[in-house]
Design a protein around this motif. Structure first.
Motif, short mmCIF file in Angstrom:
data_model
loop_
_atom_site.label_atom_id
_atom_site.label_comp_id
_atom_site.label_asym_id
_atom_site.label_seq_id
_atom_site.Cartn_x
_atom_site.Cartn_y
_atom_site.Cartn_z
N GLY A 146 -4.48 -14.30 26.71
CA GLY A 146 -4.25 -15.62 27.29
C GLY A 146 -3.10 -15.64 28.26
N ILE A 147 -3.07 -16.68 29.09
CA ILE A 147 -1.98 -16.92 30.02
C ILE A 147 -1.57 -18.38 29.91
N VAL A 148 -0.26 -18.61 29.82
CA VAL A 148 0.26 -19.98 29.80
C VAL A 148 0.28 -20.47 31.25
N MET A 149 -0.38 -21.59 31.49
CA MET A 149 -0.49 -22.14 32.84
C MET A 149 0.65 -23.11 33.15
N LYS A 150 1.13 -23.79 32.10
CA LYS A 150 2.16 -24.81 32.30
C LYS A 150 2.95 -24.97 31.01
N GLY A 151 4.26 -25.14 31.12
CA GLY A 151 5.08 -25.42 29.95
C GLY A 151 5.52 -24.19 29.20
N GLU A 152 5.89 -24.40 27.94
CA GLU A 152 6.41 -23.35 27.07
C GLU A 152 5.70 -23.41 25.72
N LEU A 153 5.12 -22.33 25.29
CA LEU A 153 4.40 -22.29 24.03
C LEU A 153 4.98 -21.21 23.13
N LEU A 154 5.26 -21.58 21.89
CA LEU A 154 5.56 -20.58 20.87
C LEU A 154 4.24 -20.01 20.39
N VAL A 155 4.04 -18.73 20.62
CA VAL A 155 2.81 -18.05 20.21
C VAL A 155 3.15 -17.16 19.02
N LYS B 99 3.34 -9.45 8.69
CA LYS B 99 4.46 -9.77 9.57
C LYS B 99 4.09 -10.80 10.62
N LEU B 100 5.03 -11.69 10.91
CA LEU B 100 4.85 -12.66 11.98
C LEU B 100 5.46 -12.11 13.27
N TYR B 101 4.65 -12.01 14.31
CA TYR B 101 5.12 -11.65 15.64
C TYR B 101 5.09 -12.93 16.47
N SER B 102 6.20 -13.34 17.03
CA SER B 102 6.22 -14.60 17.77
C SER B 102 7.16 -14.51 18.96
N ARG B 103 6.85 -15.31 19.95
CA ARG B 103 7.69 -15.39 21.16
C ARG B 103 7.35 -16.68 21.89
N VAL B 104 8.35 -17.24 22.54
CA VAL B 104 8.10 -18.36 23.44
C VAL B 104 7.56 -17.81 24.75
N VAL B 105 6.34 -18.21 25.08
CA VAL B 105 5.65 -17.71 26.28
C VAL B 105 5.66 -18.84 27.31
N ARG B 106 6.13 -18.52 28.50
CA ARG B 106 6.29 -19.53 29.55
C ARG B 106 5.22 -19.37 30.63
N ALA B 107 5.16 -20.37 31.50
CA ALA B 107 4.13 -20.40 32.56
C ALA B 107 4.11 -19.08 33.33
N GLY B 108 2.92 -18.52 33.46
CA GLY B 108 2.74 -17.27 34.17
C GLY B 108 2.80 -16.04 33.28
N GLU B 109 3.23 -16.21 32.02
CA GLU B 109 3.32 -15.09 31.09
C GLU B 109 2.06 -15.03 30.23
N THR B 110 1.81 -13.87 29.66
CA THR B 110 0.57 -13.63 28.93
C THR B 110 0.83 -13.20 27.50
N PHE B 111 -0.22 -13.25 26.69
CA PHE B 111 -0.14 -12.79 25.30
C PHE B 111 -1.48 -12.21 24.89
N LEU B 112 -1.45 -11.42 23.84
CA LEU B 112 -2.63 -10.71 23.34
C LEU B 112 -2.74 -10.91 21.84
N ILE B 113 -3.95 -11.23 21.36
CA ILE B 113 -4.18 -11.44 19.94
C ILE B 113 -5.34 -10.57 19.49
N PRO B 114 -5.07 -9.55 18.67
CA PRO B 114 -6.14 -8.67 18.20
C PRO B 114 -7.20 -9.43 17.40
N ARG B 115 -8.39 -8.92 17.48
CA ARG B 115 -9.53 -9.53 16.79
C ARG B 115 -9.25 -9.71 15.30
#
Length: 224
Positions: free
Chosen positions: A120-129, A140-156
């Motif tokens: 995924g890619i955050v298009m606007k704002g700030e999301l805790l993923v 384990k919990l892996y988390s980060r605040v992802v901001r506009a233009g940044e991406t994240f990956l979630i395994p199946r």
């Protein structure tokens, strides 16, 4: 004798590799297979194909994700799906997309996609993923605040969530390697299933009294 050993080794290799080979949607055998959503034929993976003469010429394009969803929901978020049911042109191609919009403080609750990896890619704002690993990996919990233009990956198959930590609206677009990734919302599954999970199972598993379970069930009686 050597030939028999080679054959056995080959069969064992196929056995162990089979789950990996079958881990994603099947490869298509044609350029296009626009889904016939009203078709009556029985299908195993995907929908039957419309004749190309009936498919029109816009099955490769969609504008559904251009419009923000209504975030006036209990979760403060809105999911706009673009899977095969909404975009028949994706049939047999092993891809789909979602747009998720968030009000300030809105969340996409903990959930699982049983049939797809998500990027995924955050298009606007700030999301805790947040992504939770399986018990095998330490829960384990892996988390980060992802901001506009940044991406994240979630395994199946891993549980994950998003939460708008900003003071303004936020949105993201995600893609899946399946035309129908599926979704299991954890709270709704536990407390809003039909028929309901037996009370002794929930009280024992959650280590709470029946009254707590009843309260939680009341929150999900009408779904999400």
């Amino acid at each position: 004798m050597g030939c028999s050993k080679t054959l056995v080794a080959g069969l064992l290799a196929m056995l162990f590799l089979a789950p990996t080979i079958l881990a994603t949607d099947p490869d298509p055998l044609q350029d296009f297979c626009v889904a016939d959503l009203d078709g009556k034929a029985i299908s195993v993976n995907g929908h039957t194909c419309k004749p190309m003469s009936e498919a029109g010429d816009d099955f490769l394009f969609s504008s559904k994700l251009a419009k923000a969803g209504n975030t006036s929901t209990p979760n403060g978020s809105a999911v706009t799906e673009l899977d095969v049911a909404e975009w028949p042109g994706t049939n047999t191609l092993g891809v789909s997309m979602n747009r998720v919009d968030f009000a300030p403080g809105g969340t996409n609750p903990p959930h699982i996609h049983p049939r797809a990896t998500e990027i995924g890619i955050v298009m606007k704002g700030e999301l805790l993923v947040g992504i939770l690993s399986s018990l095998d990996s330490g829960n384990k919990l892996y988390s980060r605040v992802v901001r506009a233009g940044e991406t994240f990956l979630i395994p199946r198959g891993l549980m994950h969530f998003q939460f708008n930590v900003g003071k303004t609206e936020a949105s993201m677009v995600v893609s899946f390697n399946s035309q129908n990734p599926g979704i299991v919302f954890v709270p709704l599954t536990l407390f809003g299933s039909n028929p309901p999970i037996p009370m002794p199972v929930l009280t024992k598993a959650l280590r709470v009294e029946a009254g707590v379970v009843e309260l939680l069930k009341s929150k999900f009686a009408a779904g999400f």
